[in-house]
Design a protein around this motif. Structure first.
Motif, PDB file in Angstrom:
ATOM      1  N   ALA A 149      64.931   3.129  54.130  1.00  0.00           N
ATOM      2  CA  ALA A 149      63.988   1.626  52.648  1.00  0.00           C
ATOM      3  C   ALA A 149      62.739   1.348  53.469  1.00  0.00           C
ATOM      4  O   ALA A 149      62.010   1.298  53.573  1.00  0.00           O
TER       5      ALA A 149
ATOM      6  N   LYS B  16      66.053  10.210  43.241  1.00  0.00           N
ATOM      7  CA  LYS B  16      66.162  11.392  41.488  1.00  0.00           C
ATOM      8  C   LYS B  16      65.873  11.722  40.368  1.00  0.00           C
ATOM      9  O   LYS B  16      66.114  12.684  39.616  1.00  0.00           O
TER      10      LYS B  16
ATOM     11  N   ASP C  35      63.854  -1.376  48.626  1.00  0.00           N
ATOM     12  CA  ASP C  35      65.588  -1.259  48.799  1.00  0.00           C
ATOM     13  C   ASP C  35      66.359   0.027  48.526  1.00  0.00           C
ATOM     14  O   ASP C  35      65.354   1.092  48.522  1.00  0.00           O
ATOM     15  N   GLU C  36      66.987  -0.232  48.639  1.00  0.00           N
ATOM     16  CA  GLU C  36      67.488   0.975  48.590  1.00  0.00           C
ATOM     17  C   GLU C  36      68.231   1.167  47.838  1.00  0.00           C
ATOM     18  O   GLU C  36      68.370   2.563  47.681  1.00  0.00           O
ATOM     19  N   SER C  37      68.306   0.675  46.493  1.00  0.00           N
ATOM     20  CA  SER C  37      68.090   1.280  45.729  1.00  0.00           C
ATOM     21  C   SER C  37      66.825   2.006  45.278  1.00  0.00           C
ATOM     22  O   SER C  37      66.503   2.856  44.304  1.00  0.00           O
ATOM     23  N   HIS C  38      65.253   2.042  45.680  1.00  0.00           N
ATOM     24  CA  HIS C  38      64.303   2.570  45.652  1.00  0.00           C
ATOM     25  C   HIS C  38      64.503   3.854  45.710  1.00  0.00           C
ATOM     26  O   HIS C  38      64.280   5.134  45.589  1.00  0.00           O
TER      27      HIS C  38
ATOM     28  N   SER D 188      66.820   5.552  45.790  1.00  0.00           N
ATOM     29  CA  SER D 188      68.009   6.351  45.107  1.00  0.00           C
ATOM     30  C   SER D 188      67.290   6.879  44.066  1.00  0.00           C
ATOM     31  O   SER D 188      67.480   7.933  43.958  1.00  0.00           O
ATOM     32  N   LYS D 189      66.711   6.456  43.096  1.00  0.00           N
ATOM     33  CA  LYS D 189      65.482   6.269  42.696  1.00  0.00           C
ATOM     34  C   LYS D 189      64.469   7.284  42.267  1.00  0.00           C
ATOM     35  O   LYS D 189      64.825   7.787  42.033  1.00  0.00           O
TER      36      LYS D 189
ATOM     37  N   LEU E  34      70.114   3.905  53.928  1.00  0.00           N
ATOM     38  CA  LEU E  34      69.457   4.056  52.612  1.00  0.00           C
ATOM     39  C   LEU E  34      68.760   2.585  53.042  1.00  0.00           C
ATOM     40  O   LEU E  34      67.622   2.372  53.049  1.00  0.00           O
ATOM     41  N   LYS E  35      68.848   1.761  53.660  1.00  0.00           N
ATOM     42  CA  LYS E  35      68.853   0.604  53.916  1.00  0.00           C
ATOM     43  C   LYS E  35      67.757   0.356  55.319  1.00  0.00           C
ATOM     44  O   LYS E  35      66.367   0.365  55.470  1.00  0.00           O
TER      45      LYS E  35
END
Length: 273
Positions: free
Chosen positions: A244, A260, A251-254, A256-257, A240-241
């Motif tokens: 991104a 989703k 970042d990785e959470s972006h 994932s969001k 994910l890094k």
């Protein structure tokens, strides 16, 4: 209709024929076809294109094509799959981007590439190298890839300009080309930047895109970016890094969001492209 299926990530085919023996067909892979010598007509979907020595064609899985040979022709095929594009590490992101852009540019599938004299010489040399590697595609995979991304770079810079002059009529092909080219650079896809690029206003370009595409500009960018990201995730070779960083995300959470979010709904277009 016949479909040719390829299971190897990459194959090189080099052959010379007087008559074309394959039926109209599609395939599960991509093909970059180089005409080493000969003349004839290349039929792609509903288009008929005269070909000659030095021409290059880019064909996708959904394209129906065959050749009508007028003069003995030597063909060089580089055939590769999605797996081939996405099995390589991040050092190859630039090459993957160039190939993805050519794949998405549907108009290039219906026309052959013709080059400047200097680019033509370079293309000829690159295909000679590929031809020398054809007998061991697995062992020469890295070398073939290097030639392939070089060819993709030359093909891309020989595409028609997306916007030649200020005030040129806006059209969907130009918008799609711009989005696909800069999908890895979020700053260049902001409404203010797009409006400036196409000599328009934010409100107008948004309405224009939705009218002709049946989806908002923002949703289209999201859908296309997510398609590319999912290909990388499905391959299993990218973190994910890494993803991104490639797509200019925070970042990785972006990442994932983004994945989703529900798929955007398209409305029926009132006007064709």
């Amino acid at each position: 209709m016949k479909q040719y299926r390829q299971f190897e990530p990459v194959l090189v085919s080099d052959f010379e024929v007087k008559e074309w023996h394959h039926p109209v067909h599609t395939h599960n892979h991509y093909e970059i076809i180089y005409i080493s010598k000969g003349k004839g007509i290349h039929h792609v979907n509903q288009s008929s294109l005269a070909y000659g020595a030095g021409n290059v064609f880019f064909i996708g899985p959904d394209d129906e094509h065959y050749f009508d040979i007028h003069q003995t022709t030597r063909f060089v095929y580089v055939k590769f799959t999605d797996e081939y594009m996405h099995q390589l590490d991040t050092h190859y992101f630039s090459g993957i981007r160039q190939l993805e852009y050519l794949i998405k540019r549907r108009d290039v599938h219906f026309s052959g590439f013709r080059f400047s004299s200097s680019d033509q010489q370079t293309v000829n040399h690159l295909f000679r190298v590929i031809m020398s590697l054809k007998d061991d595609p697995a062992g020469n995979e890295h070398l073939i890839w290097m030639q392939l991304i070089s060819i993709a770079s030359i093909l891309q810079r020989n595409l028609p300009e997306m916007m030649d002059t200020a005030g040129q009529p806006k059209n969907m092909q130009a918008l799609f080309c711009y989005i696909h080219k800069f999908i890895y650079s979020p700053a260049k896809l902001r409404a203010t930047v797009l409006a400036r690029q196409f000599n328009s206003t934010e409100d107008y370009i948004g309405r224009y895109f939705r009218k002709h595409a049946g989806i908002t500009l923002r949703d289209y960018v999201q859908e296309y970016r997510n398609t590319l990201i999912r290909k990388r995730l499905d391959n299993g070779e990218y973190s994910l890094k890494q993803i991104a960083a490639e797509f200019g995300l925070t970042d990785e959470s972006h990442v994932s969001k983004l994945l989703k979010r529900p798929e955007p709904k398209r409305r029926k277009r009132s006007v064709g492209k």
